[in-house]
Design a protein around this motif. Structure first.
Motif, short mmCIF file in Angstrom:
data_model
loop_
_atom_site.label_atom_id
_atom_site.label_comp_id
_atom_site.label_asym_id
_atom_site.label_seq_id
_atom_site.Cartn_x
_atom_site.Cartn_y
_atom_site.Cartn_z
N GLY A 284 0.79 -1.23 0.00
CA GLY A 284 0.00 0.00 0.00
C GLY A 284 0.82 1.27 0.00
O GLY A 284 0.39 2.29 -0.55
N LEU A 287 1.49 2.98 -3.49
CA LEU A 287 0.39 3.38 -4.38
C LEU A 287 0.57 4.79 -4.92
O LEU A 287 0.42 5.03 -6.12
CB LEU A 287 -0.94 3.27 -3.64
CG LEU A 287 -2.17 3.71 -4.46
CD1 LEU A 287 -2.37 2.78 -5.64
CD2 LEU A 287 -3.43 3.74 -3.60
N GLN A 288 0.87 5.74 -4.07
CA GLN A 288 0.96 7.13 -4.51
C GLN A 288 2.10 7.33 -5.51
O GLN A 288 1.98 8.11 -6.46
CB GLN A 288 1.11 8.04 -3.29
CG GLN A 288 -0.12 8.00 -2.38
CD GLN A 288 0.03 8.81 -1.11
OE1 GLN A 288 0.73 9.82 -1.09
NE2 GLN A 288 -0.63 8.38 -0.04
N TYR A 310 -4.24 -1.74 -0.43
CA TYR A 310 -4.16 -0.35 -0.90
C TYR A 310 -5.21 0.56 -0.27
O TYR A 310 -5.28 1.73 -0.62
CB TYR A 310 -4.28 -0.31 -2.42
CG TYR A 310 -3.18 -1.09 -3.10
CD1 TYR A 310 -1.94 -0.51 -3.34
CD2 TYR A 310 -3.36 -2.42 -3.46
CE1 TYR A 310 -0.91 -1.23 -3.92
CE2 TYR A 310 -2.34 -3.16 -4.05
CZ TYR A 310 -1.12 -2.55 -4.28
OH TYR A 310 -0.10 -3.27 -4.84
N ASN A 315 -4.16 6.49 1.73
CA ASN A 315 -4.46 6.32 0.30
C ASN A 315 -5.88 6.77 -0.03
O ASN A 315 -6.13 7.32 -1.10
CB ASN A 315 -4.26 4.86 -0.12
CG ASN A 315 -2.79 4.48 -0.18
OD1 ASN A 315 -1.92 5.34 -0.29
ND2 ASN A 315 -2.52 3.19 -0.09
N TYR A 318 -5.68 10.52 -0.05
CA TYR A 318 -4.93 10.96 -1.25
C TYR A 318 -5.82 10.89 -2.49
O TYR A 318 -5.83 11.81 -3.32
CB TYR A 318 -3.69 10.09 -1.42
CG TYR A 318 -2.89 10.38 -2.67
CD1 TYR A 318 -1.95 11.40 -2.72
CD2 TYR A 318 -3.08 9.60 -3.82
CE1 TYR A 318 -1.22 11.64 -3.87
CE2 TYR A 318 -2.36 9.85 -4.98
CZ TYR A 318 -1.43 10.86 -5.00
OH TYR A 318 -0.71 11.11 -6.15
N SER A 319 -6.56 9.79 -2.62
CA SER A 319 -7.45 9.63 -3.78
C SER A 319 -8.51 10.71 -3.81
O SER A 319 -8.81 11.28 -4.86
CB SER A 319 -8.11 8.24 -3.74
OG SER A 319 -7.14 7.22 -3.75
#
Length: 483
Positions: A284, A287-288, A310, A315, A318-319
């Motif tokens: 995870g 991911l970024q 993830y 995350n 961030y999404s």
């Protein structure tokens, strides 16, 4: 500026290529698909342009490495095959009668010419750009996952590795003629590396000098692999292990020693980004970086599809900040805590209290934990312990002699609450079905391009292997989608 040194050489035999390399040959199609002159620009800093004799053309050397990634052969065997395989010669832009390179040149090219070059991102970027130019990439979704690669060393003892290689050679010899069994040296029975090395050297010598079959293709490859192991690998195995590789875990019960390749891939199955780490790294956390690398290729990312690894809180946030949907299920520990589904109590929204399986409602509620500090706060619900003592469902629920019976529920963060609602939607469920595509891509890398075991030691060697393998599978996918 680096001047290209090769073009398809003028030769009275060049017309042979039109006869023996058909239009649908994969290597011919790759030659027509890709303009490899970008290699000159990328590598010019690693060549001296005005001193000494001309180096072997870097495009040809790069193509040798690409052939290795596509066909999973050793340096010796990829060069040997290019001696007689006309499709290889055509791909390498050689005249039919032109001599091949010395295999040792490939090692020098990898170590001297490709150093300090971010080959992984560069080749992925080139292939994604090519896919865009061909109009292949239409989705705005990426699928993320990680695949593991075992380190080259320390999977087996040095003696076991030698035994495996010698066994393959003997099997190939027996397939030619069972009578050769009587001419081979007796197998080693002493449990030392030195004794096994001696036996392998004897086996190599007999195969080369007494059997008369060393030049047969089915004998040459296992013979070369055994010889390389004896000459190059064993000493390294005896004195050290791969210093970069680390132990990683595929599940609670299974582990591996090596590396992880974290991948992002479009729904069209084009890999858009990769991060190669040691084996213990968390999926995870990458991911970024994968999203950032994908965007750097020019792709628009609106949806990210992955497994529970993830869906960590950072995350999700961030999404949301970047206007993306994260199609990744929350871990069950977040959605239902440590208890099983059948052990959960029902919530009565009118009373604001939980009701147990026997139909008894909690008598009071208390909040524990400080807001915004450390772990999430919890609501603890207290039940009438006298009822619990007489309850027919008390086994596994009420501990005999306990003075209280409580039921604790973690107060979900806004991020987790929203993600829980999202993962119950039909859209989420449909998008989740796309995850199988990246699992199939991982399988292709491992089983068709040798990505299950590292071909060299160290993280840099793993990145080079990853760069060539991913570039190869991307080109093959582009060809399939454009034909």
């Amino acid at each position: 500026m680096f001047q290209p040194q090769i073009s398809l050489s003028l030769s009275p035999y060049s017309a042979l290529y039109e006869l023996v390399v058909p239009k649908d040959n994969m290597l011919r199609q790759i030659n027509e698909l890709v303009d490899f002159t970008f290699i000159y620009e990328e590598l010019q800093a690693n060549y001296c342009l005005d001193n000494g004799r001309n180096a072997i053309d870097p495009v040809r050397m790069f193509k040798y490495l690409l052939l290795k990634a596509i066909f999973e052969l050793s340096d010796v065997d990829i060069v040997e095959r290019s001696r007689y395989d006309m499709s290889f010669k055509y791909f390498l832009q050689m005249a039919p009668e032109e001599p091949v390179i010395d295999p040792s040149s490939l090692t020098k090219f990898r170590k001297l010419r490709l150093k300090d070059l971010n080959l992984l991102d560069m080749l992925i970027g080139k292939s994604v750009q090519l896919a865009m130019e061909k109009g292949i990439l239409k989705s705005t979704s990426i699928i993320v996952d990680a695949t593991h690669t075992k380190a080259r060393y320390n999977q087996k003892s040095p003696r076991e590795i030698l035994q495996d290689q010698s066994r393959k050679l003997r099997k190939a010899i027996y397939s030619v003629d069972e009578k050769f069994k009587t001419k081979l040296p007796a197998k080693n029975t002493v449990d030392t590396v030195e004794a096994e090395i001696t036996y392998c050297q004897q086996l190599i010598e007999v195969t080369k000098s007494k059997l008369g079959i060393a030049q047969l293709p089915k004998i040459t490859e296992p013979l070369n692999l055994l010889q390389e192991t004896v000459e190059d690998d064993v000493e390294h195995l005896r004195i050290s292990k791969d210093q970069d590789a680390q132990v990683g875990h595929k599940s609670v019960d299974t582990s591996f020693f090596g590396y992880k390749t974290h991948l992002a891939m479009t729904e069209e199955r084009i890999i858009t980004a990769a991060v190669i780490t040691t084996g213990e790294k968390n999926d995870g956390k990458q991911l970024q970086t994968l999203i950032g690398k994908t965007k750097a290729t020019g792709m628009t990312v609106k949806t990210v599809i992955g497994d529970t690894a993830y869906s960590e809180k950072d995350n999700i946030a961030y999404s949301k900040e970047n206007n993306m949907e994260l199609v990744a299920k929350l871990h069950p520990q977040v959605t239902q805590g440590g208890r099983k589904k059948e052990d959960e109590f029902e919530f009565n929204k009118d009373a604001g209290m939980y009701v147990c399986k026997a139909g008894h409602m909690a008598i009071r509620r208390a909040r524990q934990g400080k807001k915004g500090v450390g772990k999430n706060q919890t609501n603890t619900y207290y039940f009438d312990v006298e009822k619990c003592k007489r309850c027919p469902f008390k086994e596994g629920c009420y501990k005999e002699g306990a003075k209280t019976k409580t039921y604790a529920v973690t107060i979900k963060s806004n991020e987790h609450t929203e993600q829980m609602a999202f993962q119950d939607s039909e859209y989420f469920k449909e998008k989740s079905k796309e995850r199988y595509k990246i699992e199939a891509k991982n399988s292709e890398l491992k089983h068709r391009h040798g990505y299950d075991v590292a071909t060299s030691s160290g993280l840099l060697g793993m990145e080079l292997q990853g760069a060539m393998a991913i570039f190869a599978v991307n080109l093959k996918r582009i060809l399939k989608l454009t034909v």
